[in-house]
Motif scaffolding. Sequence first.
Motif, short mmCIF file in Angstrom:
data_model
loop_
_atom_site.label_atom_id
_atom_site.label_comp_id
_atom_site.label_asym_id
_atom_site.label_seq_id
_atom_site.Cartn_x
_atom_site.Cartn_y
_atom_site.Cartn_z
N HIS A 19 -31.79 29.78 -17.11
CA HIS A 19 -30.52 30.38 -17.55
C HIS A 19 -29.42 30.20 -16.51
CE1 HIS A 19 -28.07 32.94 -20.08
NE2 HIS A 19 -27.73 33.65 -19.03
N GLY A 20 -29.76 30.23 -15.24
CA GLY A 20 -28.74 30.10 -14.20
C GLY A 20 -28.48 28.69 -13.75
N GLU A 21 -29.17 27.71 -14.36
CA GLU A 21 -28.99 26.32 -13.95
C GLU A 21 -27.93 25.63 -14.80
OE1 GLU A 21 -30.48 25.76 -11.30
OE2 GLU A 21 -31.99 27.34 -11.34
N VAL A 22 -27.21 24.70 -14.20
CA VAL A 22 -26.09 24.05 -14.88
C VAL A 22 -26.60 23.03 -15.90
CG1 VAL A 22 -24.08 22.57 -14.56
CG2 VAL A 22 -24.57 24.38 -12.91
N GLY A 23 -26.04 23.05 -17.08
CA GLY A 23 -26.35 22.09 -18.13
C GLY A 23 -25.40 22.30 -19.29
N ASP A 24 -24.91 21.23 -19.87
CA ASP A 24 -23.81 21.33 -20.82
C ASP A 24 -24.24 21.63 -22.25
OD1 ASP A 24 -21.36 20.27 -19.11
OD2 ASP A 24 -23.12 19.10 -18.59
N PHE A 25 -25.33 21.01 -22.68
CA PHE A 25 -25.82 21.18 -24.05
C PHE A 25 -27.24 21.74 -23.96
CE2 PHE A 25 -23.29 17.19 -23.78
CZ PHE A 25 -22.11 17.69 -24.32
N ARG A 26 -27.48 22.91 -24.55
CA ARG A 26 -28.69 23.66 -24.24
C ARG A 26 -29.48 24.04 -25.49
NH1 ARG A 26 -27.32 25.64 -18.89
NH2 ARG A 26 -29.21 26.92 -18.94
N ILE A 27 -30.80 23.91 -25.41
CA ILE A 27 -31.70 24.52 -26.37
C ILE A 27 -32.45 25.61 -25.63
CG2 ILE A 27 -33.75 24.23 -27.83
CD1 ILE A 27 -31.35 22.95 -29.08
N GLU A 28 -32.37 26.85 -26.14
CA GLU A 28 -32.95 27.98 -25.43
C GLU A 28 -33.70 28.90 -26.41
OE1 GLU A 28 -29.60 28.68 -21.97
OE2 GLU A 28 -29.09 29.22 -24.03
N ARG A 29 -34.61 29.68 -25.85
CA ARG A 29 -35.27 30.73 -26.62
C ARG A 29 -34.31 31.90 -26.77
NH1 ARG A 29 -39.36 29.65 -29.56
NH2 ARG A 29 -40.35 28.56 -27.81
N ASP A 30 -34.28 32.50 -27.96
CA ASP A 30 -33.40 33.66 -28.11
C ASP A 30 -34.20 34.95 -27.94
OD1 ASP A 30 -34.61 34.51 -30.52
OD2 ASP A 30 -33.18 33.43 -31.77
N GLU A 31 -33.51 36.07 -28.03
CA GLU A 31 -34.13 37.37 -27.75
C GLU A 31 -35.21 37.74 -28.75
OE1 GLU A 31 -30.84 40.08 -25.60
OE2 GLU A 31 -30.26 39.46 -27.64
N LYS A 32 -35.19 37.14 -29.95
CA LYS A 32 -36.18 37.46 -30.97
C LYS A 32 -37.27 36.39 -31.09
CE LYS A 32 -33.03 40.27 -33.76
NZ LYS A 32 -32.41 40.47 -35.11
N GLY A 33 -37.25 35.41 -30.20
CA GLY A 33 -38.29 34.40 -30.20
C GLY A 33 -37.94 33.10 -30.89
N GLY A 34 -36.76 33.03 -31.51
CA GLY A 34 -36.33 31.79 -32.14
C GLY A 34 -35.70 30.84 -31.13
N LEU A 35 -35.22 29.70 -31.59
CA LEU A 35 -34.55 28.73 -30.73
C LEU A 35 -33.09 28.62 -31.13
CD1 LEU A 35 -37.21 25.88 -30.47
CD2 LEU A 35 -36.61 27.57 -28.73
N ILE A 36 -32.24 28.47 -30.14
CA ILE A 36 -30.81 28.34 -30.38
C ILE A 36 -30.25 27.11 -29.68
CG2 ILE A 36 -30.44 30.82 -30.70
CD1 ILE A 36 -29.26 30.91 -27.84
N LEU A 37 -29.16 26.61 -30.25
CA LEU A 37 -28.32 25.59 -29.62
C LEU A 37 -27.15 26.33 -29.01
CD1 LEU A 37 -27.24 22.58 -29.27
CD2 LEU A 37 -26.04 22.99 -31.44
N ARG A 38 -26.91 26.13 -27.71
CA ARG A 38 -25.80 26.81 -27.05
C ARG A 38 -25.01 25.83 -26.20
NH1 ARG A 38 -24.67 29.83 -22.32
NH2 ARG A 38 -26.78 29.53 -21.48
#
Length: 262
Positions: free
Chosen positions: A143-162
């Motif tokens: 979360h604290g690392e630099v990156g422009d286009f991100r796929i991450e786990r969300d708070e409910k366990g799904g995946l998001i594009l951010r």
Amino acid sequence: MTGPMVRGWCPDAWHPMIAGDGLLMRVKPRLGRLTRAQVLGLCDAAIAHGNALIDITARANLQLRGVRDTGWQALLDRLLTLDLVDGDPVIEQRRNILVAPDWRVGDDSHRIAGALLTRLDELPDLPGKMGFVIDAGRACALHGEVGDFRIERDEKGGLILRADGHPGGVAVVAGQEVDALIALAHWFSASGGAEAGRMARHTVALPEWACGDILPAPSAARIAPGIHDLGWAYGLPFGRIEAPILAGVMEGSSAGGVRISP
């Protein structure tokens, strides 16, 4: 063949950068992992063609230092033989992918990052410092690392594009994560993002399909030196190690390889 870059650019193995101690060549291990043979070969190459110093970067890449003007082509050839560099300089330049270091074979981080590696030819030309973050473990490790286009786990366990610089993202369908990353990169390019240089500095409103308020999961604890589920974690003072020491650690263990963490 290409030549050394001036200071301040984002170097890679095909485009070494002039530094105070000679040329600097950056190596981007796929999925942040090197096999045992690659580690030993990299150490040998750093000793033969550089000053034997190896740095770890904030994006979990490696940098070989003190490379001589007359030796960088031989070093590049060695890195190509070790399969640590892509044979296409354009693809190598685009291969800026930071993946959660605790991935397991077949999990979401491994699956998505592996798929992105096979589709780099579909990306537009982007500023050299831009990159992707694949952080799809059970908690967000990057979360604290630099990156422009991100796929991450969300708070409910799904995946998001951010998009970096935006607190929330949008849900993505399993199997379509790389499609979404590539589409966002094309939107960035088409909307004049190159002038801003980074996603977080791009002031144009996101397209509706990429604009959302789903927050990423809380950050996981940083990997600490010591015993780890995947083996043993080592910390490097100031992010640097001498090649003979790294080779000695590898030769003195039964490890099949290493992973690099930011």
